[in-house]
Design an enzyme around this catalytic site. Structure first.
Site, PDB file in Angstrom:
ATOM      1  N   LYS A 170      -5.232 -35.204 -24.964  1.00 31.09           N
ATOM      2  CA  LYS A 170      -4.048 -35.542 -24.160  1.00 31.09           C
ATOM      3  C   LYS A 170      -4.277 -36.866 -23.416  1.00 31.09           C
ATOM      4  CE  LYS A 170      -6.035 -32.681 -20.545  1.00 31.09           C
ATOM      5  NZ  LYS A 170      -6.147 -31.289 -20.085  1.00 31.09           N
ATOM      6  N   TYR A 216     -10.813 -61.273  -1.442  1.00 33.48           N
ATOM      7  CA  TYR A 216      -9.849 -60.732  -0.474  1.00 33.48           C
ATOM      8  C   TYR A 216     -10.572 -60.006   0.663  1.00 33.48           C
ATOM      9  CZ  TYR A 216      -6.045 -61.455  -3.807  1.00 33.48           C
ATOM     10  OH  TYR A 216      -5.130 -62.002  -4.664  1.00 33.48           O
TER      11      TYR A 216
HETATM   12  C1  LIG Z   1      -7.410 -30.857 -20.493  1.00 36.20           C
HETATM   13  C2  LIG Z   1      -7.655 -29.444 -20.832  1.00 36.20           C
HETATM   14  C3  LIG Z   1      -8.900 -29.028 -21.307  1.00 36.20           C
HETATM   15  C4  LIG Z   1     -10.096 -29.951 -21.384  1.00 36.20           C
HETATM   16  O1  LIG Z   1     -10.719 -30.001 -20.110  1.00 36.20           O
HETATM   17  P1  LIG Z   1     -12.048 -30.842 -19.859  1.00 36.20           P
HETATM   18  O2  LIG Z   1     -12.429 -30.470 -18.472  1.00 36.20           O
HETATM   19  O3  LIG Z   1     -11.677 -32.277 -19.980  1.00 36.20           O
HETATM   20  O4  LIG Z   1     -13.018 -30.414 -20.882  1.00 36.20           O
HETATM   21  C5  LIG Z   1      -9.039 -27.707 -21.684  1.00 36.20           C
HETATM   22  N1  LIG Z   1      -8.007 -26.831 -21.576  1.00 36.20           N
HETATM   23  C6  LIG Z   1      -6.802 -27.202 -21.110  1.00 36.20           C
HETATM   24  C7  LIG Z   1      -5.709 -26.186 -21.023  1.00 36.20           C
HETATM   25  C8  LIG Z   1      -6.579 -28.502 -20.723  1.00 36.20           C
HETATM   26  O5  LIG Z   1      -5.384 -28.862 -20.259  1.00 36.20           O
END
Ligand SMILES: *Cc1c(COP(=O)(O)O)cnc(C)c1O
Length: 358
Positions: free
Chosen positions: A34, A254
């Protein structure tokens, strides 16, 4: 051409994926890609893992359709399900799997007529209290959905809230509530994210769901020894395109956040917070300059940042600067900057990617 680059090492991605699968006991592995694979490029990462991953996990149908349009045929799970019931025809059309984790989604599935078979990941809230059905609702929803002709075999899932805290009893409590709730119900199970895979060897399920660890970052900040097993996938780099010398008492950048305490050679690097580097990285944050350890000085600008070249006389115009990669590692850099190793790569933008191992 502006020299900022994000190198994406797909061999490292595959090696991390194989480690995740091995830790999961060789069972089915969903690769969480994702948010554009946590900033690493979802299509490139999916192509690299196609044929190895049993499924990909995305946040929404828009992300899934990009993958399908790129020719990815592996199962894709919408980890939050649909946001509107009118996504269901598209879900069927593109053969997507989806989570159901809130009562209105159960209702929408029950009301949806189709000759296709829906592949549901039914989500239990075992303690995170974000998404997922309560234990009582879960069993009722399982019975109701199982009885529908349009619903195929379901995967029973839950998500861990504190798997990165190895001294907290919560992960075990969540796993126990999950086991008690699903007792006797048909379906494969899915529990483990990256911290659960790395930190909780006795919490296992049919499907594991690694995300962060695939990209080579260690999700357990208290356990740096695990880092050696994970190969950083992204290397953020750019070069020095201006150099100046300043005297004692002269500021840089800055807000004059850095003031020279000795005659100082300053290198200007073509990379800033608009590229995803943390704006409030403190003075002294590690960088690597032509393979040598160096340090950031001064506040990070939108398109540039400044480094100390005083102790690196060989370095100068054209020197390559690594902001993160094998060193400094994302999981080391992030806490120094008050952000998480999840957040840093997700924030990368504008920087062209260069693929290694494609
Ligand atoms: C993003 C996600 C994961 C992966 O989690 P990580 O901590 O990055 O390994 C697993 N399960 C769900 C439902 C997620 O949304």
């Amino acid at each position: 051409m502006r020299p900022a680059r994000a190198l994406i090492d797909l061999d490292a991605l595959r090696a991390n994926f194989r480690l995740a699968r091995e830790l999961g006991g060789g069972r089915k592995t969903l690769a969480a890609i994702k948010a554009d694979a946590y900033g690493h490029g979802a299509i490139d990462c999916a192509r690299a893992l196609q044929g190895e991953a049993d499924a990909f996990g995305v946040a929404c149908i828009e992300e899934a359709l990009e993958l399908r349009q790129a020719g990815i045929t592996t199962p894709i799970v919408l980890l939050e399900g649909f946001f509107d019931a009118d996504e269901l025809p598209l879900i069927v059309q593109h053969d997507l799997w989806f989570a159901v984790g809130t009562p209105w989604q159960v209702e929408a599935v029950a009301a949806f007529q189709t000759t296709a078979t829906l592949r549901i990941w039914l989500k239990l809230d075992s303690g995170m209290h974000r998404l997922g059905l309560s234990p009582a609702d879960f069993r009722a929803a399982h019975a109701r959905l199982s009885a529908l002709p349009q619903v195929g075999p379901m995967v029973l899932m839950s998500h861990m809230a504190r798997a990165d805290e190895l001294d907290s009893p919560r992960t075990r409590e969540q796993a126990e509530l999950f086991a008690a709730t699903i007792a006797g119900l048909a379906g494969e199970t899915s529990l483990c994210n990256s911290p659960a895979l790395l930190g909780w060897p006795d919490v296992r399920s049919d499907w594991v769901r690694p995300g962060l660890m695939l990209y080579g970052a260690n999700p357990l900040p208290g356990h740096p020894e695990l880092s050696a097993r994970l190969r950083p996938v992204m290397t953020m780099q750019s070069t020095i395109f201006a150099v100046r010398e300043i005297g004692v008492g002269e500021p840089v950048g800055y807000g004059a956040r850095f003031v020279a305490e000795r005659p100082t050679r300053v290198g200007v690097v073509a990379l800033g917070y608009a590229d995803g580097y943390p704006q409030f990285a403190p003075n002294g944050t590690p960088v690597v300059i032509d393979g040598q350890p160096g340090r950031l000085i001064g506040r990070v600008s939108m398109d540039m940042l400044t480094v100390d070249l005083t102790d690196l006389p060989q370095a100068g115009l054209g020197s390559r600067v690594t902001l993160w990669g094998d060193a400094p590692r994302l999981d080391v850099l992030a806490p120094l900057c008050g952000v998480s190793a999840y957040q840093l790569p997700c924030a990368v933008k504008r920087v062209p990617h260069a693929l290694l191992g494609a």
